[in-house]
Design a protein around this motif. Structure first.
Motif, PDB file in Angstrom:
ATOM      1  N   VAL A  15      -6.142 -58.495   7.570  1.00  0.00           N
ATOM      2  CA  VAL A  15      -4.759 -58.968   7.690  1.00  0.00           C
ATOM      3  C   VAL A  15      -4.369 -59.106   9.157  1.00  0.00           C
ATOM      4  O   VAL A  15      -3.746 -60.094   9.552  1.00  0.00           O
ATOM      5  CB  VAL A  15      -3.791 -58.017   6.945  1.00  0.00           C
ATOM      6  CG1 VAL A  15      -2.347 -58.355   7.244  1.00  0.00           C
ATOM      7  CG2 VAL A  15      -4.053 -58.072   5.444  1.00  0.00           C
ATOM      8  N   LEU A  16      -4.750 -58.147   9.968  1.00  0.00           N
ATOM      9  CA  LEU A  16      -4.436 -58.211  11.388  1.00  0.00           C
ATOM     10  C   LEU A  16      -5.132 -59.392  12.062  1.00  0.00           C
ATOM     11  O   LEU A  16      -4.543 -60.063  12.911  1.00  0.00           O
ATOM     12  CB  LEU A  16      -4.832 -56.903  12.075  1.00  0.00           C
ATOM     13  CG  LEU A  16      -4.390 -56.730  13.524  1.00  0.00           C
ATOM     14  CD1 LEU A  16      -2.868 -56.863  13.646  1.00  0.00           C
ATOM     15  CD2 LEU A  16      -4.848 -55.389  14.052  1.00  0.00           C
ATOM     16  N   SER A  17      -6.350 -59.692  11.671  1.00  0.00           N
ATOM     17  CA  SER A  17      -7.063 -60.806  12.288  1.00  0.00           C
ATOM     18  C   SER A  17      -6.436 -62.148  11.940  1.00  0.00           C
ATOM     19  O   SER A  17      -6.479 -63.082  12.738  1.00  0.00           O
ATOM     20  CB  SER A  17      -8.539 -60.796  11.877  1.00  0.00           C
ATOM     21  OG  SER A  17      -8.688 -61.156  10.520  1.00  0.00           O
ATOM     22  N   VAL A  18      -5.838 -62.247  10.768  1.00  0.00           N
ATOM     23  CA  VAL A  18      -5.145 -63.481  10.392  1.00  0.00           C
ATOM     24  C   VAL A  18      -3.902 -63.674  11.257  1.00  0.00           C
ATOM     25  O   VAL A  18      -3.592 -64.779  11.692  1.00  0.00           O
ATOM     26  CB  VAL A  18      -4.768 -63.458   8.892  1.00  0.00           C
ATOM     27  CG1 VAL A  18      -3.841 -64.596   8.527  1.00  0.00           C
ATOM     28  CG2 VAL A  18      -6.021 -63.510   8.037  1.00  0.00           C
ATOM     29  N   ALA A  19      -3.197 -62.590  11.539  1.00  0.00           N
ATOM     30  CA  ALA A  19      -1.959 -62.664  12.315  1.00  0.00           C
ATOM     31  C   ALA A  19      -2.202 -62.680  13.821  1.00  0.00           C
ATOM     32  O   ALA A  19      -1.321 -63.079  14.574  1.00  0.00           O
ATOM     33  CB  ALA A  19      -1.069 -61.469  11.965  1.00  0.00           C
ATOM     34  N   ALA A  20      -3.371 -62.278  14.284  1.00  0.00           N
ATOM     35  CA  ALA A  20      -3.634 -62.089  15.708  1.00  0.00           C
ATOM     36  C   ALA A  20      -3.321 -63.292  16.596  1.00  0.00           C
ATOM     37  O   ALA A  20      -2.718 -63.113  17.651  1.00  0.00           O
ATOM     38  CB  ALA A  20      -5.070 -61.632  15.923  1.00  0.00           C
ATOM     39  N   PRO A  21      -3.703 -64.502  16.236  1.00  0.00           N
ATOM     40  CA  PRO A  21      -3.427 -65.622  17.152  1.00  0.00           C
ATOM     41  C   PRO A  21      -1.936 -65.836  17.425  1.00  0.00           C
ATOM     42  O   PRO A  21      -1.568 -66.347  18.469  1.00  0.00           O
ATOM     43  CB  PRO A  21      -4.016 -66.834  16.434  1.00  0.00           C
ATOM     44  CG  PRO A  21      -5.039 -66.274  15.510  1.00  0.00           C
ATOM     45  CD  PRO A  21      -4.515 -64.925  15.108  1.00  0.00           C
ATOM     46  N   ARG A  22      -1.101 -65.420  16.514  1.00  0.00           N
ATOM     47  CA  ARG A  22       0.339 -65.606  16.670  1.00  0.00           C
ATOM     48  C   ARG A  22       1.026 -64.451  17.381  1.00  0.00           C
ATOM     49  O   ARG A  22       2.234 -64.488  17.581  1.00  0.00           O
ATOM     50  CB  ARG A  22       0.985 -65.813  15.300  1.00  0.00           C
ATOM     51  CG  ARG A  22       0.588 -67.158  14.700  1.00  0.00           C
ATOM     52  CD  ARG A  22       1.097 -67.300  13.314  1.00  0.00           C
ATOM     53  NE  ARG A  22      -0.118 -67.191  12.471  1.00  0.00           N
ATOM     54  CZ  ARG A  22      -0.161 -66.777  11.253  1.00  0.00           C
ATOM     55  NH1 ARG A  22       0.922 -66.410  10.648  1.00  0.00           N
ATOM     56  NH2 ARG A  22      -1.288 -66.710  10.598  1.00  0.00           N
ATOM     57  N   LEU A  23       0.280 -63.433  17.759  1.00  0.00           N
ATOM     58  CA  LEU A  23       0.881 -62.238  18.344  1.00  0.00           C
ATOM     59  C   LEU A  23       0.988 -62.288  19.862  1.00  0.00           C
ATOM     60  O   LEU A  23       1.498 -61.362  20.463  1.00  0.00           O
ATOM     61  CB  LEU A  23       0.092 -60.990  17.926  1.00  0.00           C
ATOM     62  CG  LEU A  23       0.051 -60.713  16.431  1.00  0.00           C
ATOM     63  CD1 LEU A  23      -0.828 -59.514  16.150  1.00  0.00           C
ATOM     64  CD2 LEU A  23       1.442 -60.504  15.870  1.00  0.00           C
ATOM     65  N   ILE A  27      -2.741 -58.265  25.911  1.00  0.00           N
ATOM     66  CA  ILE A  27      -2.035 -56.971  25.929  1.00  0.00           C
ATOM     67  C   ILE A  27      -1.176 -56.777  24.677  1.00  0.00           C
ATOM     68  O   ILE A  27      -1.275 -55.717  24.035  1.00  0.00           O
ATOM     69  CB  ILE A  27      -1.200 -56.802  27.219  1.00  0.00           C
ATOM     70  CG1 ILE A  27      -2.111 -56.813  28.452  1.00  0.00           C
ATOM     71  CG2 ILE A  27      -0.348 -55.550  27.183  1.00  0.00           C
ATOM     72  CD1 ILE A  27      -3.118 -55.684  28.499  1.00  0.00           C
ATOM     73  N   PRO A  28      -0.349 -57.755  24.276  1.00  0.00           N
ATOM     74  CA  PRO A  28       0.416 -57.556  23.035  1.00  0.00           C
ATOM     75  C   PRO A  28      -0.480 -57.341  21.814  1.00  0.00           C
ATOM     76  O   PRO A  28      -0.191 -56.493  20.971  1.00  0.00           O
ATOM     77  CB  PRO A  28       1.227 -58.842  22.891  1.00  0.00           C
ATOM     78  CG  PRO A  28       1.338 -59.381  24.266  1.00  0.00           C
ATOM     79  CD  PRO A  28       0.066 -58.988  24.952  1.00  0.00           C
ATOM     80  N   ARG A  29      -1.592 -58.085  21.728  1.00  0.00           N
ATOM     81  CA  ARG A  29      -2.504 -57.900  20.592  1.00  0.00           C
ATOM     82  C   ARG A  29      -3.146 -56.524  20.626  1.00  0.00           C
ATOM     83  O   ARG A  29      -3.313 -55.885  19.580  1.00  0.00           O
ATOM     84  CB  ARG A  29      -3.581 -58.982  20.586  1.00  0.00           C
ATOM     85  CG  ARG A  29      -3.064 -60.333  20.183  1.00  0.00           C
ATOM     86  CD  ARG A  29      -4.186 -61.312  19.866  1.00  0.00           C
ATOM     87  NE  ARG A  29      -5.294 -61.252  20.786  1.00  0.00           N
ATOM     88  CZ  ARG A  29      -5.548 -62.146  21.730  1.00  0.00           C
ATOM     89  NH1 ARG A  29      -4.742 -63.176  21.891  1.00  0.00           N
ATOM     90  NH2 ARG A  29      -6.599 -62.017  22.504  1.00  0.00           N
ATOM     91  N   LEU A  30      -3.487 -56.038  21.819  1.00  0.00           N
ATOM     92  CA  LEU A  30      -4.076 -54.715  21.958  1.00  0.00           C
ATOM     93  C   LEU A  30      -3.090 -53.634  21.517  1.00  0.00           C
ATOM     94  O   LEU A  30      -3.445 -52.722  20.759  1.00  0.00           O
ATOM     95  CB  LEU A  30      -4.507 -54.477  23.406  1.00  0.00           C
ATOM     96  CG  LEU A  30      -5.177 -53.145  23.714  1.00  0.00           C
ATOM     97  CD1 LEU A  30      -6.507 -53.051  22.976  1.00  0.00           C
ATOM     98  CD2 LEU A  30      -5.391 -53.008  25.206  1.00  0.00           C
ATOM     99  N   ILE A  31      -1.869 -53.740  21.945  1.00  0.00           N
ATOM    100  CA  ILE A  31      -0.839 -52.759  21.584  1.00  0.00           C
ATOM    101  C   ILE A  31      -0.562 -52.791  20.091  1.00  0.00           C
ATOM    102  O   ILE A  31      -0.514 -51.745  19.432  1.00  0.00           O
ATOM    103  CB  ILE A  31       0.448 -52.996  22.400  1.00  0.00           C
ATOM    104  CG1 ILE A  31       0.185 -52.686  23.877  1.00  0.00           C
ATOM    105  CG2 ILE A  31       1.605 -52.171  21.867  1.00  0.00           C
ATOM    106  CD1 ILE A  31       1.287 -53.141  24.811  1.00  0.00           C
ATOM    107  N   ILE A  32      -0.395 -53.982  19.540  1.00  0.00           N
ATOM    108  CA  ILE A  32      -0.130 -54.104  18.101  1.00  0.00           C
ATOM    109  C   ILE A  32      -1.319 -53.586  17.297  1.00  0.00           C
ATOM    110  O   ILE A  32      -1.152 -52.885  16.291  1.00  0.00           O
ATOM    111  CB  ILE A  32       0.214 -55.555  17.731  1.00  0.00           C
ATOM    112  CG1 ILE A  32       1.579 -55.915  18.335  1.00  0.00           C
ATOM    113  CG2 ILE A  32       0.206 -55.762  16.219  1.00  0.00           C
ATOM    114  CD1 ILE A  32       1.920 -57.391  18.278  1.00  0.00           C
ATOM    115  N   GLY A  33      -2.538 -53.891  17.737  1.00  0.00           N
ATOM    116  CA  GLY A  33      -3.730 -53.383  17.053  1.00  0.00           C
ATOM    117  C   GLY A  33      -3.798 -51.868  17.064  1.00  0.00           C
ATOM    118  O   GLY A  33      -4.147 -51.244  16.059  1.00  0.00           O
ATOM    119  N   ALA A  34      -3.453 -51.264  18.196  1.00  0.00           N
ATOM    120  CA  ALA A  34      -3.455 -49.799  18.285  1.00  0.00           C
ATOM    121  C   ALA A  34      -2.402 -49.195  17.362  1.00  0.00           C
ATOM    122  O   ALA A  34      -2.669 -48.210  16.664  1.00  0.00           O
ATOM    123  CB  ALA A  34      -3.203 -49.368  19.726  1.00  0.00           C
TER     124      ALA A  34
END
Length: 54
Positions: A15-23, A27-34
């Motif tokens: 689910v996170l990988s589907v949303a990742a390009p829009r995040l 740095i924002p993707r790293l923070i959201i992933g954590a």
């Protein structure tokens, strides 16, 4: 790794990988992933309890 943990983390990561390009950028993707990883680790015991009955 047990099947419940494997399926749970695979779902979260999928689910996170589907949303990742829009995040945003790296740095924002790293923070959201954590944050998502921490939340997933915190709720996994509850989900495992519901599935296994413990």
């Amino acid at each position: 790794m047990e099947p419940i943990s494997l399926a749970f983390y695979a779902t979260v990561c999928g689910v996170l990988s589907v949303a990742a390009p829009r995040l945003g950028g790296f740095i924002p993707r790293l923070i959201i992933g954590a944050i998502v990883g921490i939340i997933a680790a915190l709720i996994l015991p509850s989900i495992r309890g519901l599935i296994t009955g413990y």
